[in-house]
Motif scaffolding. Structure first.
Motif, PDB file in Angstrom:
ATOM      1  N   GLY A  27      -4.442 -54.183 -14.571  1.00  0.00           N
ATOM      2  CA  GLY A  27      -5.789 -54.154 -15.133  1.00  0.00           C
ATOM      3  C   GLY A  27      -5.825 -54.534 -16.595  1.00  0.00           C
ATOM      4  N   LEU A  28      -4.876 -54.015 -17.367  1.00  0.00           N
ATOM      5  CA  LEU A  28      -4.837 -54.320 -18.791  1.00  0.00           C
ATOM      6  C   LEU A  28      -4.357 -55.741 -19.062  1.00  0.00           C
ATOM      7  CD1 LEU A  28      -3.517 -50.938 -20.237  1.00  0.00           C
ATOM      8  CD2 LEU A  28      -5.865 -51.824 -20.261  1.00  0.00           C
ATOM      9  N   ALA A  29      -3.718 -56.339 -18.077  1.00  0.00           N
ATOM     10  CA  ALA A  29      -3.267 -57.731 -18.210  1.00  0.00           C
ATOM     11  C   ALA A  29      -4.268 -58.679 -17.562  1.00  0.00           C
ATOM     12  CB  ALA A  29      -1.884 -57.892 -17.589  1.00  0.00           C
ATOM     13  N   GLY A  30      -5.507 -58.235 -17.442  1.00  0.00           N
ATOM     14  CA  GLY A  30      -6.536 -59.092 -16.860  1.00  0.00           C
ATOM     15  C   GLY A  30      -6.299 -59.408 -15.398  1.00  0.00           C
ATOM     16  N   GLY A  31      -5.838 -58.424 -14.670  1.00  0.00           N
ATOM     17  CA  GLY A  31      -5.555 -58.633 -13.250  1.00  0.00           C
ATOM     18  C   GLY A  31      -4.121 -59.014 -12.984  1.00  0.00           C
ATOM     19  N   GLY A  32      -3.333 -59.118 -14.030  1.00  0.00           N
ATOM     20  CA  GLY A  32      -1.918 -59.414 -13.873  1.00  0.00           C
ATOM     21  C   GLY A  32      -1.603 -60.883 -13.754  1.00  0.00           C
ATOM     22  N   GLY A  33      -2.630 -61.735 -13.724  1.00  0.00           N
ATOM     23  CA  GLY A  33      -2.397 -63.178 -13.677  1.00  0.00           C
ATOM     24  C   GLY A  33      -1.521 -63.623 -12.528  1.00  0.00           C
ATOM     25  N   GLY A  34      -1.566 -62.882 -11.429  1.00  0.00           N
ATOM     26  CA  GLY A  34      -0.756 -63.250 -10.281  1.00  0.00           C
ATOM     27  C   GLY A  34       0.702 -62.867 -10.397  1.00  0.00           C
ATOM     28  N   VAL A  35       1.050 -62.070 -11.410  1.00  0.00           N
ATOM     29  CA  VAL A  35       2.438 -61.633 -11.572  1.00  0.00           C
ATOM     30  C   VAL A  35       2.833 -60.776 -10.375  1.00  0.00           C
ATOM     31  CG1 VAL A  35       3.993 -60.175 -12.949  1.00  0.00           C
ATOM     32  CG2 VAL A  35       2.364 -61.691 -14.081  1.00  0.00           C
ATOM     33  N   PRO A  36       3.951 -61.101  -9.751  1.00  0.00           N
ATOM     34  CA  PRO A  36       4.421 -60.247  -8.667  1.00  0.00           C
ATOM     35  C   PRO A  36       4.932 -58.928  -9.245  1.00  0.00           C
ATOM     36  CG  PRO A  36       5.958 -62.055  -9.039  1.00  0.00           C
ATOM     37  CD  PRO A  36       4.799 -62.270  -9.961  1.00  0.00           C
ATOM     38  N   ILE A  37       4.277 -57.845  -8.897  1.00  0.00           N
ATOM     39  CA  ILE A  37       4.632 -56.528  -9.414  1.00  0.00           C
ATOM     40  C   ILE A  37       4.613 -55.534  -8.268  1.00  0.00           C
ATOM     41  CG2 ILE A  37       2.233 -56.160 -10.138  1.00  0.00           C
ATOM     42  CD1 ILE A  37       3.310 -54.359 -12.407  1.00  0.00           C
ATOM     43  N   ALA A  38       5.569 -54.607  -8.278  1.00  0.00           N
ATOM     44  CA  ALA A  38       5.653 -53.622  -7.206  1.00  0.00           C
ATOM     45  C   ALA A  38       6.085 -52.272  -7.765  1.00  0.00           C
ATOM     46  CB  ALA A  38       6.647 -54.077  -6.145  1.00  0.00           C
ATOM     47  N   ALA A  39       5.626 -51.234  -7.090  1.00  0.00           N
ATOM     48  CA  ALA A  39       6.028 -49.871  -7.404  1.00  0.00           C
ATOM     49  C   ALA A  39       7.163 -49.462  -6.475  1.00  0.00           C
ATOM     50  CB  ALA A  39       4.840 -48.930  -7.223  1.00  0.00           C
ATOM     51  N   ALA A  40       8.115 -48.735  -7.034  1.00  0.00           N
ATOM     52  CA  ALA A  40       9.180 -48.126  -6.240  1.00  0.00           C
ATOM     53  C   ALA A  40       9.251 -46.678  -6.678  1.00  0.00           C
ATOM     54  CB  ALA A  40      10.510 -48.841  -6.455  1.00  0.00           C
ATOM     55  N   GLY A  41       8.365 -45.881  -6.124  1.00  0.00           N
ATOM     56  CA  GLY A  41       8.251 -44.509  -6.588  1.00  0.00           C
ATOM     57  C   GLY A  41       8.654 -43.495  -5.552  1.00  0.00           C
ATOM     58  N   GLY A  42       9.305 -42.457  -6.049  1.00  0.00           N
ATOM     59  CA  GLY A  42       9.661 -41.341  -5.201  1.00  0.00           C
ATOM     60  C   GLY A  42      10.896 -41.584  -4.356  1.00  0.00           C
ATOM     61  N   ALA A  43      11.259 -40.545  -3.638  1.00  0.00           N
ATOM     62  CA  ALA A  43      12.402 -40.597  -2.732  1.00  0.00           C
ATOM     63  C   ALA A  43      11.974 -41.226  -1.413  1.00  0.00           C
ATOM     64  CB  ALA A  43      12.949 -39.190  -2.506  1.00  0.00           C
ATOM     65  N   ALA A  44      12.929 -41.605  -0.606  1.00  0.00           N
ATOM     66  CA  ALA A  44      12.646 -42.244   0.679  1.00  0.00           C
ATOM     67  C   ALA A  44      11.821 -41.339   1.596  1.00  0.00           C
ATOM     68  CB  ALA A  44      13.946 -42.651   1.366  1.00  0.00           C
ATOM     69  N   ASP A  45      11.959 -40.032   1.440  1.00  0.00           N
ATOM     70  CA  ASP A  45      11.207 -39.091   2.290  1.00  0.00           C
ATOM     71  C   ASP A  45       9.811 -38.783   1.751  1.00  0.00           C
ATOM     72  OD1 ASP A  45      11.618 -37.388   0.124  1.00  0.00           O
ATOM     73  OD2 ASP A  45      12.848 -35.946   1.232  1.00  0.00           O
ATOM     74  N   GLY A  46       9.431 -39.444   0.656  1.00  0.00           N
ATOM     75  CA  GLY A  46       8.112 -39.241   0.084  1.00  0.00           C
ATOM     76  C   GLY A  46       8.052 -38.196  -1.007  1.00  0.00           C
ATOM     77  N   GLY A  47       9.133 -37.479  -1.215  1.00  0.00           N
ATOM     78  CA  GLY A  47       9.162 -36.466  -2.272  1.00  0.00           C
ATOM     79  C   GLY A  47       9.494 -37.081  -3.616  1.00  0.00           C
ATOM     80  N   LEU A  48       9.701 -36.218  -4.589  1.00  0.00           N
ATOM     81  CA  LEU A  48      10.085 -36.684  -5.917  1.00  0.00           C
ATOM     82  C   LEU A  48      11.529 -37.145  -5.918  1.00  0.00           C
ATOM     83  CD1 LEU A  48       8.475 -33.912  -8.162  1.00  0.00           C
ATOM     84  CD2 LEU A  48       7.609 -36.212  -7.717  1.00  0.00           C
ATOM     85  N   GLY A  49      11.808 -38.175  -6.672  1.00  0.00           N
ATOM     86  CA  GLY A  49      13.169 -38.691  -6.775  1.00  0.00           C
ATOM     87  C   GLY A  49      13.150 -40.201  -6.873  1.00  0.00           C
ATOM     88  N   THR A  50      14.307 -40.798  -6.677  1.00  0.00           N
ATOM     89  CA  THR A  50      14.398 -42.256  -6.639  1.00  0.00           C
ATOM     90  C   THR A  50      15.181 -42.658  -5.398  1.00  0.00           C
ATOM     91  OG1 THR A  50      16.349 -42.206  -8.073  1.00  0.00           O
ATOM     92  CG2 THR A  50      14.228 -42.596  -9.139  1.00  0.00           C
ATOM     93  N   SER A  51      14.908 -43.857  -4.923  1.00  0.00           N
ATOM     94  CA  SER A  51      15.509 -44.337  -3.689  1.00  0.00           C
ATOM     95  C   SER A  51      16.049 -45.745  -3.891  1.00  0.00           C
ATOM     96  CB  SER A  51      14.453 -44.339  -2.582  1.00  0.00           C
ATOM     97  OG  SER A  51      14.837 -45.159  -1.507  1.00  0.00           O
ATOM     98  N   THR A  52      17.333 -45.925  -3.638  1.00  0.00           N
ATOM     99  CA  THR A  52      17.904 -47.262  -3.739  1.00  0.00           C
ATOM    100  C   THR A  52      17.230 -48.210  -2.759  1.00  0.00           C
ATOM    101  OG1 THR A  52      19.695 -46.665  -2.209  1.00  0.00           O
ATOM    102  CG2 THR A  52      20.157 -46.461  -4.564  1.00  0.00           C
TER     103      THR A  52
END
Length: 135
Positions: A27-52
């Motif tokens: 949003g702050l980048a004016g819609g991102g200009g088509g930049v490929p961006i992705a979230a990788a949030g939380g653990a694989a089970d949906g809880g807090l953490g990180t997942s390779t």
């Protein structure tokens, strides 16, 4: 949009935080200009953490051949990324762990990538966000 573009991945211990920062940065980048961006949030089970697995999938989804800038929120996410980078085959070629503040760095990375910046420029812009003063 060029076929070779820097992708951005935001890794947070919380899926909600990662998704919210993706939306804010776009949003702050004016819609991102088509930049490929992705979230990788939380653990694989949906809880807090990180997942390779989630990080690897996110990086693959934004890879357009010009590198992938990965920004992380907290210390164990750094360790997870370093382990993935050390393995060498789980992430797209040209993936970098970017030392930058999570929110401000994400905005700077997306703005720079949307302007056609290469991976070095995206990394530098994100890291420069450490100097943003709030007073």
């Amino acid at each position: 949009m060029s076929a070779a573009q820097v992708g951005v991945v935001l890794v947070s211990h919380s899926a909600d935080v990662a998704a919210a920062v993706v939306e804010l940065a776009k949003g702050l980048a004016g819609g991102g200009g088509g930049v490929p961006i992705a979230a990788a949030g939380g653990a694989a089970d949906g809880g807090l953490g990180t997942s390779t697995e989630l990080i690897s999938a996110a990086a693959a989804s934004v890879d357009r051949g010009a590198g992938v800038a990965v920004l992380v929120d907290l210390g164990s996410a750094v360790l997870t990324m370093k382990a993935l980078l050390a393995e060498g085959d789980e992430l797209p070629v040209g993936t970098r762990l970017v030392d930058a503040p999570f929110l401000e760095g994400a905005v700077a990375a997306v703005v720079t990538a949307s302007a056609g910046g290469d991976i070095d420029a995206v990394e530098a812009a994100a890291a420069e966000a450490y100097g943003y003063r709030k007073q």
